[in-house]
Design a protein around this motif. Structure first.
Motif, mmCIF file in Angstrom:
data_model
loop_
_atom_site.group_PDB
_atom_site.id
_atom_site.type_symbol
_atom_site.label_atom_id
_atom_site.label_comp_id
_atom_site.label_asym_id
_atom_site.label_seq_id
_atom_site.Cartn_x
_atom_site.Cartn_y
_atom_site.Cartn_z
ATOM 1 N N PHE A 81 -34.905 76.957 112.880
ATOM 2 C CA PHE A 81 -36.005 77.118 113.831
ATOM 3 C C PHE A 81 -36.923 75.895 113.847
ATOM 4 O O PHE A 81 -37.311 75.368 112.809
ATOM 5 N N GLY A 82 -37.254 75.454 115.064
ATOM 6 C CA GLY A 82 -38.262 74.420 115.247
ATOM 7 C C GLY A 82 -37.819 72.993 115.015
ATOM 8 O O GLY A 82 -38.633 72.074 115.134
ATOM 9 N N THR A 83 -36.555 72.759 114.673
ATOM 10 C CA THR A 83 -36.078 71.388 114.486
ATOM 11 C C THR A 83 -36.043 70.695 115.838
ATOM 12 O O THR A 83 -35.286 71.097 116.721
ATOM 13 N N ALA A 84 -36.849 69.663 116.003
ATOM 14 C CA ALA A 84 -37.062 69.076 117.332
ATOM 15 C C ALA A 84 -35.768 68.600 117.982
ATOM 16 O O ALA A 84 -35.481 68.929 119.133
ATOM 17 N N SER A 85 -34.985 67.820 117.249
ATOM 18 C CA SER A 85 -33.720 67.303 117.787
ATOM 19 C C SER A 85 -32.593 67.633 116.825
ATOM 20 O O SER A 85 -32.325 66.878 115.883
ATOM 21 N N PRO A 86 -31.911 68.754 117.030
ATOM 22 C CA PRO A 86 -30.824 69.133 116.115
ATOM 23 C C PRO A 86 -29.782 68.037 115.908
ATOM 24 O O PRO A 86 -29.364 67.793 114.775
ATOM 25 N N ARG A 87 -29.371 67.372 116.985
ATOM 26 C CA ARG A 87 -28.335 66.337 116.835
ATOM 27 C C ARG A 87 -28.802 65.206 115.927
ATOM 28 O O ARG A 87 -28.081 64.769 115.023
ATOM 29 N N LEU A 88 -30.004 64.734 116.134
ATOM 30 C CA LEU A 88 -30.503 63.636 115.310
ATOM 31 C C LEU A 88 -30.791 64.104 113.889
ATOM 32 O O LEU A 88 -30.550 63.371 112.924
ATOM 33 N N ASP A 89 -31.279 65.318 113.739
ATOM 34 C CA ASP A 89 -31.578 65.857 112.414
ATOM 35 C C ASP A 89 -30.312 66.026 111.581
ATOM 36 O O ASP A 89 -30.320 65.797 110.369
ATOM 37 N N PHE A 90 -29.223 66.426 112.223
ATOM 38 C CA PHE A 90 -27.956 66.670 111.514
ATOM 39 C C PHE A 90 -27.148 65.397 111.281
ATOM 40 O O PHE A 90 -26.040 65.466 110.734
ATOM 41 N N THR A 91 -27.650 64.234 111.681
ATOM 42 C CA THR A 91 -26.874 62.987 111.607
ATOM 43 C C THR A 91 -26.201 62.751 110.256
ATOM 44 O O THR A 91 -24.996 62.439 110.208
ATOM 45 N N PRO A 92 -26.901 62.874 109.121
ATOM 46 C CA PRO A 92 -26.220 62.633 107.829
ATOM 47 C C PRO A 92 -25.025 63.554 107.606
ATOM 48 O O PRO A 92 -23.989 63.125 107.083
ATOM 49 N N LEU A 93 -25.153 64.812 108.017
ATOM 50 C CA LEU A 93 -24.063 65.770 107.844
ATOM 51 C C LEU A 93 -22.930 65.480 108.827
ATOM 52 O O LEU A 93 -21.742 65.526 108.457
ATOM 53 N N ILE A 94 -23.274 65.185 110.061
ATOM 54 C CA ILE A 94 -22.262 64.877 111.076
ATOM 55 C C ILE A 94 -21.436 63.670 110.646
ATOM 56 O O ILE A 94 -20.205 63.647 110.797
ATOM 57 N N ASP A 95 -22.099 62.654 110.097
ATOM 58 C CA ASP A 95 -21.386 61.449 109.646
ATOM 59 C C ASP A 95 -20.334 61.781 108.593
ATOM 60 O O ASP A 95 -19.271 61.140 108.540
ATOM 61 N N GLU A 96 -20.615 62.769 107.758
ATOM 62 C CA GLU A 96 -19.651 63.176 106.726
ATOM 63 C C GLU A 96 -18.547 64.064 107.303
ATOM 64 O O GLU A 96 -17.374 63.912 106.955
ATOM 65 N N LEU A 97 -18.927 64.976 108.170
ATOM 66 C CA LEU A 97 -17.958 65.949 108.696
ATOM 67 C C LEU A 97 -16.941 65.330 109.648
ATOM 68 O O LEU A 97 -15.802 65.799 109.731
ATOM 69 N N THR A 98 -17.334 64.293 110.380
ATOM 70 C CA THR A 98 -16.435 63.731 111.393
ATOM 71 C C THR A 98 -15.230 63.024 110.793
ATOM 72 O O THR A 98 -14.322 62.620 111.526
ATOM 73 N N GLU A 99 -15.184 62.881 109.469
ATOM 74 C CA GLU A 99 -13.982 62.327 108.832
ATOM 75 C C GLU A 99 -12.813 63.304 108.952
ATOM 76 O O GLU A 99 -11.651 62.902 108.928
ATOM 77 N N HIS A 100 -13.120 64.602 109.081
ATOM 78 C CA HIS A 100 -12.061 65.612 109.117
ATOM 79 C C HIS A 100 -12.181 66.587 110.294
ATOM 80 O O HIS A 100 -11.212 67.299 110.583
ATOM 81 N N TYR A 101 -13.331 66.636 110.943
ATOM 82 C CA TYR A 101 -13.551 67.658 111.979
ATOM 83 C C TYR A 101 -14.121 67.062 113.263
ATOM 84 O O TYR A 101 -14.735 65.987 113.251
ATOM 85 N N LYS A 102 -13.921 67.810 114.338
ATOM 86 C CA LYS A 102 -14.702 67.569 115.550
ATOM 87 C C LYS A 102 -15.963 68.415 115.395
ATOM 88 O O LYS A 102 -15.885 69.593 115.049
ATOM 89 N N VAL A 103 -17.122 67.818 115.621
ATOM 90 C CA VAL A 103 -18.388 68.506 115.385
ATOM 91 C C VAL A 103 -19.138 68.695 116.699
ATOM 92 O O VAL A 103 -19.438 67.726 117.400
#
Length: 317
Positions: A81-103
Motif C-alpha cells: 500500500f502507498g508505494t508511489a512507483s511500484p516498478r521503480l521501487d521493485f527495481t532491485p528485485l526485478i534485476d535479480e528475477l529477470t535472470e530466470h523469469y519474465k516479470v
C-alpha cells in the motif's frame, strides 16, 4: 492608580493580540508560499517524469504495467500500500528475477503511472482488476508475488480465480489475523497536498546515491511520490483496509498451492513470525524464510530472495 493599571493591562493585551495576529499572518503567508511552490513544482515535474511500461484500459481507467525479462516462467509482482512507483521501487528485485523469469509489475489504480478510478477499493475489486490485466496480457499461469497488503489481495485472487497462480511468494506480506489498529490517511494527505511534505523532505535532505543510475531512479521516485501521494483513490483504499482485513479472515490459500513467505525477522508487529509460520503450515508445500532487514525486504535482500525462490519452486515442481 487602579485606572492607570487597567490602562497598562489593556495596552499589554493589545500588544499581545497584535503579536498573535502577526504570527498568524506570517504562518499564513509561509503556508501559501509553500503551497504555491508545490503546485509550480508539480507542473514542472510532470514534464520530467519518464514514461515506462504500457497502459491498459481497465474498467473506468488505465493501469500501467511494466514487463521485464524473457524467462520461461512469469512472475506477477504486486505492490504494498502507498508505494508511489511500484516498478521503480521493485527495481532491485526485478534485476535479480529477470535472470530466470519474465516479470510483470502491475501498478494499481492511483499508483505510479496508472490513472485513478471510481471503483471501490475492496478485496473483490482489487483482485478483479489484477485479473483483467492478466487476461489482457494472455497470462494463463504465473507465480503471484506480493508485498505487504498484497498478501490479502493475493488471497482473494487465488480464491476468486483458482488454477491461474502456480505459487504465491510473499514479501513481508500482510496476513488476515495480524493486529490492525486502522489507518487514517487524512493527515498525510493534507501534508502532501499542501506541499508541507515536499518542504520537509527538502529540508531534511539526506545523502544522495553516488551511483548515477540509482540517483536517477531516486529522483524519478521522488517526483512520482509528490504526484500520487494523497490522491483520492489511495485515500479510499486506506479507508477500505480495515474491512479488507476482516473479509480476508474468511480466506485461506488452497492446500495444493506452493507458498513461500519472506518475513522481516525483526518486525515490531506482534506475533509476526508465528502468523507467517501458521500460514506456511496451512498448505502442503509451504516455507517461511526469515530475513534481516525492514518491511521493504526487496530493497536489501533481493539476491537472497531470488535464490530461495528458485530453489523452492524447483523443489515443488
Amino acid at each position: 492608580m487602579e485606572k492607570k493599571q487597567g490602562t497598562t493591562l489593556k495596552r499589554i493585551g493589545k500588544t499581545f493580540l497584535k503579536i498573535i495576529i502577526g504570527i498568524i499572518v506570517v504562518i499564513g503567508i509561509l503556508l501559501a508560499g509553500i503551497f504555491t511552490a508545490h503546485r509550480l513544482s508539480l507542473r514542472s515535474e510532470a514534464k520530467k517524469i519518464e514514461d515506462y511500461g504500457q497502459k491498459l484500459a481497465v474498467f473506468d481507467g488505465t493501469m500501467n504495467v511494466a514487463i521485464d525479462g524473457e524467462g520461461p516462467e512469469t512472475v506477477v509482482l504486486l505492490t504494498g500500500f502507498g508505494t508511489a512507483s511500484p516498478r521503480l521501487d521493485f527495481t532491485p528485485l526485478i534485476d535479480e528475477l529477470t535472470e530466470h523469469y519474465k516479470v510483470v509489475t502491475i501498478e494499481p489504480f492511483g499508483y505510479g503511472l496508472s490513472s485513478q478510478t471510481g471503483r471501490e477499493r475492496n478485496l473483490e475489486n482489487m483482485a478483479e482488476e489484477i485479473h483483467e490485466v492478466v487476461k489482457q496480457l494472455k497470462l494463463e499461469h504465473f507465480i503471484l508475488m506480493g508485498h505487504s497488503i498484497s498478501g490479502l489481495y493475493s488471497l482473494e485472487y487465488v480464491n476468486q480465480y483458482p488454477g491461474e497462480a502456480t505459487a504465491f511468494v510473499g514479501i513481508d506480506s500482510s496476513v488476515p489475523k495480524q493486529p490492525w489498529p486502522g489507518y487514517n490517511s487524512a493527515p498525510m494527505d493534507l501534508l502532501a497536498k499542501s506541499g508541507i511534505m515536499r518542504a520537509f523532505l527538502k529540508i531534511s535532505g539526506g545523502e544522495k546515491p553516488k551511483d548515477e543510475a540509482e540517483a536517477h531512479r531516486s529522483e524519478q521516485m521522488h517526483m512520482i511520490t509528490m504526484k500520487v501521494t494523497g490522491n483520492e483513490t489511495l485515500a479510499r483504499e486506506a479507508t477500505s483496509l480495515s474491512n479488507s482485513f476482516v473479509e480476508a479472515q474468511q480466506l485461506a490459500f488452497p492446500k495444493d498451492l506452493p507458498v513461500l513467505l519472506f518475513a522481516d525477522e525483526g518486525s515490531a508487529v506482534k506475533d509476526w513470525t508465528e502468523l507467517h509460520q501458521e500460514q506456511a503450515d496451512s498448505v502442503t508445500n509451504g516455507k517461511l524464510v526469515l530475513l534481516e532487514g525492514s518491511h521493504y525486504l526487496h530493497h536489501t535482500q533481493s539476491k537472497r530472495m531470488a535464490e530461495e525462490m528458485e530453489q523452492f519452486l524447483g523443489d515443488t515442481q
